[in-house]
Design an enzyme around this catalytic site. Structure first.
Site: not given
Ligand code: NAP
Length: 307
Positions: A132, A135-136
Site C-alpha cells: 500500500c 499507507c506507507d
C-alpha cells in the site's frame, strides 16, 4: 436474533447496509479488521460516478457508513466473524468468540492483496516490502530513495505515480511488455519522467541489507533468462487481489480461485445467504460494481425475509 448480518464493510457491505436499513431490518454490520475495505488503501477514487474531481477513498467509505447508520444499521467495529454454520436454521455465526444467530447473511468480505510468494517478501514485510503506497509511501525511509513497484495494472500504475512524490526514481517491474492498466493511466505513467518501466521481468527475491531492511531485488528477464539486481529501499507489490473467502469454504459454492459463485443475482446456493462485491467478482472489481452488488444483495435479502 438478527434479521440480517452483513459481513464486511467495503462498498458492497455498506451499500447492502443502506438498503437493508432503509427496509427497516436493522442490519448488523461486522466490519472486519479493515473497516472500509480494500478501497481505503488507495488515495483518490477517480471513477466513482458523481465525483467529477475524484473523492478521497476514506471519506467515501465514512460517508457510506454514516448513511447506513442514519437509517438504523448497527456496526460491530473491528469485529471479526470467526466461524459460520449455514447448515443450521437460523444461520449461526461466531463473532469475536460469541454466537450470533441470523435469519439471513450477506457476505461482502472483499479481497486481499496478492503476494509475490518469493523469498524475502514475507521476511521483509513492514521493513520495506509493502502492499500500500498510500499507507506507507510517505515514510521517511522511502524519501529520495529508489523504489520498486511490481505489477502492470491500474493499482501498480497508481502506486508508481503516487510514489514519484517521495522516491528519487520509481522502477515499475512488469512481467510482460504491455501495461494492463486503463489507457489514460498507462499513458500518464509512461510519460512520467520519474517512472522507469522494466519490461518482461519478474522479481525472484527481495534482498535485505543492514538494519534488516529492503536493500534491493533480484530480477529475471523472462525472455532472455538474464538475471540482474536492482538496489531499492522499498518494494511496493501491486499485483492484484485474492478473495477473502476462506471462512466460507464448504459453506457456500466457490470456484477454483475461491470466488463465491452466486446461483442467481446475489443469491448463493444456500437459501438466505447472499453475496456481494469483490469476494464474488474476479472480473470487474470496482467500487461502483461492488456498491451495485451490495444493493442487489440488500434487495434480495429483504425480499427473501418478506417471503
Ligand atoms: P489487476 O488488474 O489484476 O492487475 C494485476 C497486475 O499484476 C497485472 O499486470 C498482472 O500481470 C500482474 N501480476 C499478477 N500476478 C503476478 C505475479 N505473481 N507476479 C508478477 N506480476 C503479477 O489488479 P489491480 O491493478 O490491483 O486492479 C484490480 C482491479 O481494480 C482492476 O479491475 C482495476 O481496473 C481496478 N482498479 C481501478 C483503479 C482506478 O480506476 N483508479 C485503481 C486501482 C484498481 P499481467 O498483466 O501479465 O496479468
Amino acid at each position: 436474533m438478527e434479521n440480517v448480518v452483513i459481513i464486511g464493510s467495503g462498498c458492497a457491505g455498506w451499500t447492502a447496509a443502506i438498503y437493508t436499513a432503509r427496509a427497516n431490518l436493522q442490519p448488523l454490520v461486522v466490519t472486519g479488521t479493515q473497516p472500509g475495505g480494500l478501497l481505503t488503501t488507495t488515495t483518490v477514487v477517480e471513477n466513482f460516478p458523481g465525483f467529477s474531481k475524484g473523492v478521497d477513498a476514506g471519506a467515501l467509505m465514512m460517508a457510506m457508513q454514516e448513511q447506513a447508520e442514519r437509517f438504523g444499521a448497527r456496526v460491530r467495529y473491528m469485529s471479526v466473524v470467526e466461524q459460520v454454520d449455514f447448515s443450521r436454521r437460523p444461520l449461526a455465526l461466531v463473532v469475536d468468540g460469541r454466537e450470533v444467530l441470523a435469519k439471513s447473511v450477506i457476505i461482502a468480505t472483499g479481497a486481499a492483496h496478492r503476494r509475490l510468494g518469493v523469498p524475502g517478501e514475507g521476511e521483509l514485510e513492514g521493513r520495506g516490502v509493502t502492499y500500500c503506497a498510500t499507507c506507507d509511501g510517505a515514510l521517511p525511509v522511502f524519501r529520495a530513495q529508489p523504489l520498486v513497484v511490481v505489477g502492470g495494472g491500474d493499482s501498480a500504475c497508481e502506486e508508481a505515480n503516487y510514489l514519484t512524490r517521495f522516491g528519487s526514481i520509481v522502477y515499475l517491474i512488469h512481467r510482460r511488455d504491455r501495461l494492463r492498466a486503463a489507457r489514460v493511466l498507462a499513458e500518464r505513467t509512461l510519460a512520467n519522467p520519474k517512472i522507469q518501466p522494466v519490461w518482461d521481468t519478474v522479481v525472484e527475491r527481495v534482498t535485505g541489507g543492514a538494519g534488516e531492511r529492503v536493500a534491493g531485488v533480484a530480477l529475471r528477464q523472462v525472455k532472455t533468462g538474464a538475471r540482474s539486481t536492482l538496489a531499492c529501499a522499498g518494494v511496493f507489490v501491486a499485483i492484484g487481489q485474492v478473495p477473502n473467502t476462506r471462512l466460507f469454504k464448504g459453506a457456500v459454492d466457490m470456484d477454483g480461485a475461491g470466488f463465491i459463485v452466486p446461483v442467481k443475482g446475489a443469491r448463493t446456493n444456500v437459501a438466505g445467504v447472499f453475496v456481494a462485491g469483490d469476494c464474488a467478482d474476479a472480473v470487474y472489481r470496482q467500487a461502483i460494481t461492488a456498491a451495485g452488488a451490495g444493493c442487489m444483495a440488500g434487495i434480495e435479502a429483504e425480499r427473501w425475509l418478506a417471503g
